[in-house]
Design an enzyme around this catalytic site. Structure first.
Site, PDB file in Angstrom:
ATOM      1  N   SER A   1      -9.233   0.814   8.160  1.00 58.19           N
ATOM      2  CA  SER A   1      -8.780   0.827   6.768  1.00 58.19           C
ATOM      3  C   SER A   1      -8.365  -0.515   6.182  1.00 58.19           C
ATOM      4  O   SER A   1      -8.077  -0.600   4.991  1.00 58.19           O
ATOM      5  CB  SER A   1      -7.626   1.820   6.606  1.00 58.19           C
TER       6      SER A   1
ATOM      7  N   LYS B   1       0.840  -1.198   0.000  1.00 55.65           N
ATOM      8  CA  LYS B   1       0.000   0.000   0.000  1.00 55.65           C
ATOM      9  C   LYS B   1       0.876   1.250   0.000  1.00 55.65           C
ATOM     10  O   LYS B   1       1.868   1.331   0.738  1.00 55.65           O
ATOM     11  CB  LYS B   1      -0.902  -0.035   1.237  1.00 55.65           C
TER      12      LYS B   1
ATOM     13  N   SER C   1      -8.867   2.926   3.893  1.00 57.57           N
ATOM     14  CA  SER C   1      -7.973   3.494   2.898  1.00 57.57           C
ATOM     15  C   SER C   1      -7.141   2.440   2.147  1.00 57.57           C
ATOM     16  O   SER C   1      -6.364   2.789   1.279  1.00 57.57           O
ATOM     17  CB  SER C   1      -7.025   4.489   3.583  1.00 57.57           C
TER      18      SER C   1
END
Length: 478
Positions: free
Chosen positions: A175, A75, A151
């Site tokens: 997230s 990520k 996220s």
């Protein structure tokens, strides 16, 4: 030639084939690249591609870890990979390149995975959706008109669409769990500090953010946490030790657990969407049929308002400090054009916090966490939905074009269950146990005492066997 059966295996299965020399790591990398190139134009899940590096790594000597040869994505937020850009989803960090690996990155490499690229994330991980100006909109493989969550939305979209079997994510207020729920994946938020944050973990000083992986199977999640989840020798806050490997836990029946169930959220008067409620009710019924003692909870003795005000002050102070750190690294202060409206409003507002407000926030956060943690005196696991509603349509939660106050109001009608357990540090797990009437995934959340990932993995393995989800395939797949 890419491995044609790539889609049929989880990460553990792919590594098993590599160990038996039935497939070469390079074949797996080529298969992942093929699927990224096919599906990424529709989804925008992968935002940095390191194909040449990945192929060179796959052809070289790989560590003999549990995931030898398996393609893997990182990520694009707060996890440095040497020589790779790290934007945190913001134009403000455009051009920044990490000069070393984080400790967790090193552990991922030692597990044998081959790093192929980086996944999409919203600006500074603030929204619960992955829509942004700098990295663009990430879409849900089950229906590209809908959000993949945030996220870690890029990671979720990549795994759910079959680009990779497993990807890194992080969870500050939901997230990992939110995107896992919205794309039909297994998403464990481990106990605070279970995975390493070093060597530079200033951004984790408030203790909310943890890292782990998003997977399609329970065993992949358990095996990677076995590998990465050991204390750093210089970490000031080591996690509660585990009793034995999580891979052994998933082979162990959970026994008769006391499972509380509730749909209460801190904002009074909000009820789950009917489709979410239906999956929740079905999960309660299933757990009862499996022999667990089900305990309904309609109201918790927690001052939610005080807890969330405290969290907002602490998170705001940390965000302001983080941007000030980046100002020193980049050599310039951010301007309004460097950030999207939501992040800019958060930064400007956070700079106005007084030391008294921050100190009071830390004190009340501690007291509020004690209230939450005390609830587990009466049960072993808490069941709740992950979100109030199924995945929203793209644009409903748009941090660029929706005014920040309205954006936060809209988020409160979609999310609400996940944040408390980042504050307390408890392990919390999303499992893909249902779908909406129009075929979008809905996840259920299971939360245990601090340090007790074991009970969650045992229960997850039981549910995975009772209601298998591995054969559900989204619209965009393979």
């Amino acid at each position: 030639m890419a491995f044609a059966e790539y889609d049929d295996y989880d990460a553990t299965g792919l590594a098993h084939l590599v160990r038996r020399k039935q497939v070469a790591p390079l074949e797996l990398v080529d298969a992942a690249i093929e699927r990224i190139e096919r599906n990424n134009p529709k989804l925008n899940a992968v935002v940095y591609k390191a194909y040449d590096e990945a192929r060179a790594t796959a052809k070289g000597h790989l560590p003999d870890g549990p995931f030898k040869g398996v393609p893997f994505l990182i990520k694009d937020i707060n996890l440095p990979v040497k020589g790779w850009p790290m934007t945190n989803g913001s134009a403000y960090l455009k051009g920044y390149v990490s000069n070393s690996d984080a400790e967790l990155t090193r552990r991922y490499r030692a597990s044998g995975v081959v790093l192929v690229g980086k996944t999409n994330t919203p600006e500074f991980g603030i929204p619960g959706t992955t829509e942004g100006r700098h990295l663009g909109v990430c879409r849900n493989p089950w229906n590209p008109d809908h959000s993949s969550g945030g996220s870690s939305g890029g990671a979720a979209s990549a795994v759910a669409s079959g680009m990779v079997a497993m990807a890194h994510g992080s969870d500050g207020l939901g997230s990992i769990r939110i995107p896992s729920a919205q794309t039909g994946l297994v998403g464990m938020k481990p106990t605070q500090n279970r995975n390493p944050g070093g060597p530079d973990d200033r951004n984790r000083a408030h203790g909310f953010v943890v890292d782990h992986v998003l997977t399609r199977t329970v065993r992949d999640s358990a095996a990677m946490l076995d590998w990465t989840g050991t204390p750093e020798d210089d970490a000031p806050y080591p996690p509660v030790p585990k009793t034995r490997p999580y891979l052994e836990e998933i082979e162990t029946p959970p026994g008769k657990l006391r499972i509380a169930f509730s749909t209460e959220v801190p904002r009074e008067g909000l009820a789950p969407h009917p489709d979410v409620q239906a999956v929740f009710d079905a999960t309660v019924k299933l757990l009862g049929e499996l022999g667990h003692v089900m305990i309904e909870k309609t109201k918790f003795d927690v001052d939610w308002r005080r807890l969330y005000r405290a969290q907002a002050a602490v998170s705001g102070a940390m965000f302001a400090a983080s941007i000030d750190d980046w100002t020193k690294v980049l050599g310039r202060e951010p301007g309004e054009a460097d950030m999207e409206p939501l992040a800019w409003a958060s930064y400007r507002g956070s700079k106005k916090l007084s030391s008294s407000q921050i100190g009071e926030g830390m004190q009340n956060l501690r007291l509020g966490c004690r209230q939450v943690l005390a609830l587990w005196r009466d049960f072993d696991v808490l069941l709740s939905p992950v979100t109030l509603a199924p995945p929203p349509r793209i644009g409903h939660l748009d941090p660029v074009n929706v005014e920040p106050r309205e954006f936060n109001k809209r988020q409160s009608f979609v999310f609400g269950y996940t944040p408390p357990f980042n504050m307390t540090g408890q392990p919390s797990l999303s499992l893909p146990l249902g779908q909406s009437k129009d075929g979008l995934p809905i996840g259920m959340m299971f939360t245990a005492r601090i340090g007790d990932e074991a009970v969650l993995y045992r229960l997850a393995a039981q549910l995975e066997e009772a209601r298998p989800w591995k054969d559900r395939r989204p619209m965009v797949w393979g």
